[in-house]
Design a protein around this motif. Structure first.
Motif, PDB file in Angstrom:
ATOM      1  N   UNK A 157       8.487   1.698  -1.549  1.00  0.00           N
ATOM      2  CA  UNK A 157       7.645   2.859  -1.253  1.00  0.00           C
ATOM      3  C   UNK A 157       8.049   4.025  -2.151  1.00  0.00           C
ATOM      4  N   UNK A 158       7.060   4.832  -2.559  1.00  0.00           N
ATOM      5  CA  UNK A 158       7.293   5.994  -3.429  1.00  0.00           C
ATOM      6  C   UNK A 158       6.687   7.240  -2.781  1.00  0.00           C
ATOM      7  N   UNK A 159       7.441   8.347  -2.847  1.00  0.00           N
ATOM      8  CA  UNK A 159       6.964   9.623  -2.293  1.00  0.00           C
ATOM      9  C   UNK A 159       5.653  10.013  -2.968  1.00  0.00           C
ATOM     10  N   UNK A 160       4.669  10.401  -2.158  1.00  0.00           N
ATOM     11  CA  UNK A 160       3.335  10.664  -2.678  1.00  0.00           C
ATOM     12  C   UNK A 160       2.914  12.113  -2.460  1.00  0.00           C
ATOM     13  N   UNK A 161       2.730  12.501  -1.225  1.00  0.00           N
ATOM     14  CA  UNK A 161       2.229  13.841  -0.916  1.00  0.00           C
ATOM     15  C   UNK A 161       2.803  14.295   0.419  1.00  0.00           C
ATOM     16  N   UNK A 162       2.574  15.545   0.721  1.00  0.00           N
ATOM     17  CA  UNK A 162       3.069  16.104   1.980  1.00  0.00           C
ATOM     18  C   UNK A 162       1.882  16.562   2.818  1.00  0.00           C
ATOM     19  N   UNK A 163       1.881  16.115   4.075  1.00  0.00           N
ATOM     20  CA  UNK A 163       0.826  16.538   4.988  1.00  0.00           C
ATOM     21  C   UNK A 163       1.012  17.999   5.378  1.00  0.00           C
ATOM     22  N   UNK A 164      -0.029  18.603   5.955  1.00  0.00           N
ATOM     23  CA  UNK A 164       0.038  20.003   6.387  1.00  0.00           C
ATOM     24  C   UNK A 164       1.116  20.244   7.440  1.00  0.00           C
ATOM     25  N   UNK A 165       1.451  19.190   8.217  1.00  0.00           N
ATOM     26  CA  UNK A 165       2.473  19.343   9.256  1.00  0.00           C
ATOM     27  C   UNK A 165       3.893  19.112   8.737  1.00  0.00           C
ATOM     28  N   UNK A 166       4.056  18.940   7.414  1.00  0.00           N
ATOM     29  CA  UNK A 166       5.382  18.793   6.819  1.00  0.00           C
ATOM     30  C   UNK A 166       5.870  17.367   6.655  1.00  0.00           C
ATOM     31  N   UNK A 167       5.123  16.394   7.137  1.00  0.00           N
ATOM     32  CA  UNK A 167       5.516  14.990   7.006  1.00  0.00           C
ATOM     33  C   UNK A 167       5.179  14.499   5.599  1.00  0.00           C
ATOM     34  N   UNK A 168       6.170  13.897   4.947  1.00  0.00           N
ATOM     35  CA  UNK A 168       5.948  13.337   3.616  1.00  0.00           C
ATOM     36  C   UNK A 168       5.310  11.967   3.725  1.00  0.00           C
ATOM     37  N   UNK A 169       4.343  11.675   2.868  1.00  0.00           N
ATOM     38  CA  UNK A 169       3.705  10.353   2.804  1.00  0.00           C
ATOM     39  C   UNK A 169       4.361   9.569   1.672  1.00  0.00           C
ATOM     40  N   UNK A 170       4.656   8.312   1.968  1.00  0.00           N
ATOM     41  CA  UNK A 170       5.190   7.390   0.961  1.00  0.00           C
ATOM     42  C   UNK A 170       4.208   6.240   0.805  1.00  0.00           C
ATOM     43  N   UNK A 171       3.761   5.996  -0.414  1.00  0.00           N
ATOM     44  CA  UNK A 171       2.802   4.921  -0.714  1.00  0.00           C
ATOM     45  C   UNK A 171       3.532   3.632  -1.044  1.00  0.00           C
ATOM     46  N   UNK A 172       2.991   2.538  -0.554  1.00  0.00           N
ATOM     47  CA  UNK A 172       3.520   1.203  -0.820  1.00  0.00           C
ATOM     48  C   UNK A 172       3.373   0.888  -2.309  1.00  0.00           C
ATOM     49  N   UNK A 173       4.446   0.435  -2.945  1.00  0.00           N
ATOM     50  CA  UNK A 173       4.417   0.111  -4.369  1.00  0.00           C
ATOM     51  C   UNK A 173       4.514  -1.384  -4.642  1.00  0.00           C
ATOM     52  N   UNK A 174       4.689  -2.173  -3.594  1.00  0.00           N
ATOM     53  CA  UNK A 174       4.787  -3.619  -3.778  1.00  0.00           C
ATOM     54  C   UNK A 174       6.071  -4.162  -3.181  1.00  0.00           C
ATOM     55  N   UNK A 175       6.267  -5.437  -3.389  1.00  0.00           N
ATOM     56  CA  UNK A 175       7.450  -6.089  -2.837  1.00  0.00           C
ATOM     57  C   UNK A 175       8.086  -6.980  -3.898  1.00  0.00           C
ATOM     58  N   UNK A 176       9.328  -7.323  -3.642  1.00  0.00           N
ATOM     59  CA  UNK A 176      10.031  -8.284  -4.479  1.00  0.00           C
ATOM     60  C   UNK A 176      10.850  -9.169  -3.553  1.00  0.00           C
ATOM     61  N   UNK A 177      11.130 -10.350  -3.997  1.00  0.00           N
ATOM     62  CA  UNK A 177      11.865 -11.303  -3.185  1.00  0.00           C
ATOM     63  C   UNK A 177      13.181 -11.644  -3.863  1.00  0.00           C
ATOM     64  N   UNK A 178      14.253 -11.691  -3.066  1.00  0.00           N
ATOM     65  CA  UNK A 178      15.553 -12.119  -3.580  1.00  0.00           C
ATOM     66  C   UNK A 178      16.022 -13.319  -2.782  1.00  0.00           C
ATOM     67  N   UNK A 179      16.714 -14.204  -3.457  1.00  0.00           N
ATOM     68  CA  UNK A 179      17.274 -15.388  -2.807  1.00  0.00           C
ATOM     69  C   UNK A 179      18.567 -15.014  -2.101  1.00  0.00           C
ATOM     70  N   UNK A 180      18.768 -15.526  -0.909  1.00  0.00           N
ATOM     71  CA  UNK A 180      19.985 -15.287  -0.138  1.00  0.00           C
ATOM     72  C   UNK A 180      20.850 -16.529  -0.252  1.00  0.00           C
ATOM     73  N   UNK A 181      22.088 -16.343  -0.675  1.00  0.00           N
ATOM     74  CA  UNK A 181      23.013 -17.468  -0.805  1.00  0.00           C
ATOM     75  C   UNK A 181      24.303 -17.167  -0.063  1.00  0.00           C
ATOM     76  N   UNK A 182      25.112 -18.186   0.153  1.00  0.00           N
ATOM     77  CA  UNK A 182      26.403 -17.964   0.806  1.00  0.00           C
ATOM     78  C   UNK A 182      27.517 -17.838  -0.224  1.00  0.00           C
ATOM     79  N   UNK A 183      27.170 -17.722  -1.504  1.00  0.00           N
ATOM     80  CA  UNK A 183      28.123 -17.546  -2.579  1.00  0.00           C
ATOM     81  C   UNK A 183      27.856 -16.204  -3.253  1.00  0.00           C
ATOM     82  N   UNK A 184      28.895 -15.380  -3.449  1.00  0.00           N
ATOM     83  CA  UNK A 184      28.670 -14.097  -4.136  1.00  0.00           C
ATOM     84  C   UNK A 184      28.053 -14.316  -5.500  1.00  0.00           C
ATOM     85  N   UNK A 185      27.214 -13.384  -5.936  1.00  0.00           N
ATOM     86  CA  UNK A 185      26.513 -13.487  -7.211  1.00  0.00           C
ATOM     87  C   UNK A 185      27.470 -13.586  -8.396  1.00  0.00           C
TER      88      UNK A 185
END
Length: 98
Positions: free
Chosen positions: A66-94
């Motif tokens: 997510x990336x910061x986009x704009x701020x609403x009138x009530x002060x809440x910041x909007x964050x827009x979805x930028x996509x996803x990525x997948x990582x493999x989980x292993x039981x051995x350190x990288x």
């Protein structure tokens, strides 16, 4: 202990659309410009199944961006979805130090 200011944010788009969070603000009072956090695991993925998948090298974790986009009138910041990525989980350190 130094207390940090908290800033409310709303996530727009992606699988977390509409979710609201409170995050720490930096020195300028702004939340981070972008971030990633892990998506949820499948609810039917019990611990034993997960460990078998890790040992077999086929367990994955999806990171949502997510990336910061704009701020609403009530002060809440909007964050827009930028996509996803997948990582493999292993039981051995990288770095292979296991």
């Amino acid at each position: 202990m130094v207390e940090r200011n908290q800033v409310p944010i709303e996530l727009i788009g992606g699988p977390e659309d509409g979710r609201t969070l409170t995050v720490p603000a930096g020195r300028a009072g702004l939340p981070t410009p972008c971030f990633e956090f892990p998506g949820e695991f499948r609810p039917d993925f019990d611990a034993a199944t997960f460990l078998r998948a890790v040992r077999a090298g086929c367990a994955e974790l999806t990171w949502l961006g997510y990336r910061r986009d704009s701020r609403r009138d009530d002060g809440v910041w909007r964050y827009r979805y930028t996509g996803s990525r997948t990582t493999r989980i292993t039981d051995t350190p990288a770095d292979g130090s296991a």
